[in-house]
Write a protein that holds these residues in place. Sequence first.
Motif: not given
Length: 366
Positions: A255, A258-259, A261
């Motif tokens: 997670d 994937q998240n 920035s």
Amino acid sequence: MVTQRKREAQKKILRMKKYEIDNYTLYPYSHLSYEEWLEIRSSFGLALGGSDISVVMGVNKYSTLAELFDQKLGLSNPPNLQGNKSVFWGNALEDVVLEKSQYLDIDHKDSYLDNSAHERKMRNHVPFNYTIQNDNLHWLFANVDGLWVDDNEKTIESNLKKGKLPNPKAIIEIKTMNRNVFDMWENGMPIGYLYQVLSYLTQYTFMNEEIEGYIFSLVAGIELHGYRIRYDDEVINEMLERSREFYELLLMGQDIIQNSSNPEQMELGLHDIRPEADGSLRYQEYMNKKYLERLDISNIAEGDDAIQEIAEKYAEQNAFIKEANKHKRLYGNQIRETLAKMNVGQINLPKGGYVKYNNKLIIKVK
């Protein structure tokens, strides 16, 4: 780059032949190349295989939880074992040992010799070239070397096509090892192998609640040893709990990847959840090579009380170890002296165990 390859492997596994029966998915791999098999194995994503369990349980000296964490998330590559001689010969001899171990009565050493000569099988072993995963234990998958069944290999394949699972009496795991590895462990069996088989048993109990495991090891190419592994609720429950916790940690890592920035945010997030340091040499080597060697030594930070305490403990232990090593060398040299005086390569100890010299000093005390 690694993550992209994993995605491609996951797409490939969805297209390949498989059997879905009850809560099981079975992927045949006997027709695959080594590279294709590795792709299939990695395409299970964050799920853990039998060889991963020894790392999770902290008994694998070749890998650490932090290293496995990075590998599963695609941040580093697993070791390439194609050039490893032990792995090469282990794979080459696997079918031979699987076939010959059918004749071994594990309670009687070397019984396979006479039993083979008279065609007396103790069990019926067949190869089982399928990677399996059970929905009830979705964070695990299993690759066993063989099964003890009444059927033959062709019958199993035929039944799978009809949607019928095998009914194994036991799972079979094959190992080959040199004499030094055998001598390192009580009863000659590394504990990591036991955890590996226990993890496989969890998958196969849905086929047979009374299933057992067997490990057969060929030592130095001339000795065949057998071990019966029974289902142990206490050990397996701990193993399932720890493997599930690690799997959930991997989900958190996924997670974050994937998240995030930017790479800096991702790296900080992963460091916050990465498994803590352990006391292994492997962790030291891995962290040095993977992270520390690329740091800019001109970057300096002010420490806090926590790092001060750790540094003081390190200095204290370092002084203790220097003194302990002096005593260790003294005792080792006294053993060398005794072996030389008695003109023997091994001395059996009166309370069990032995001391011997076989290219290096080996001490086994019971």
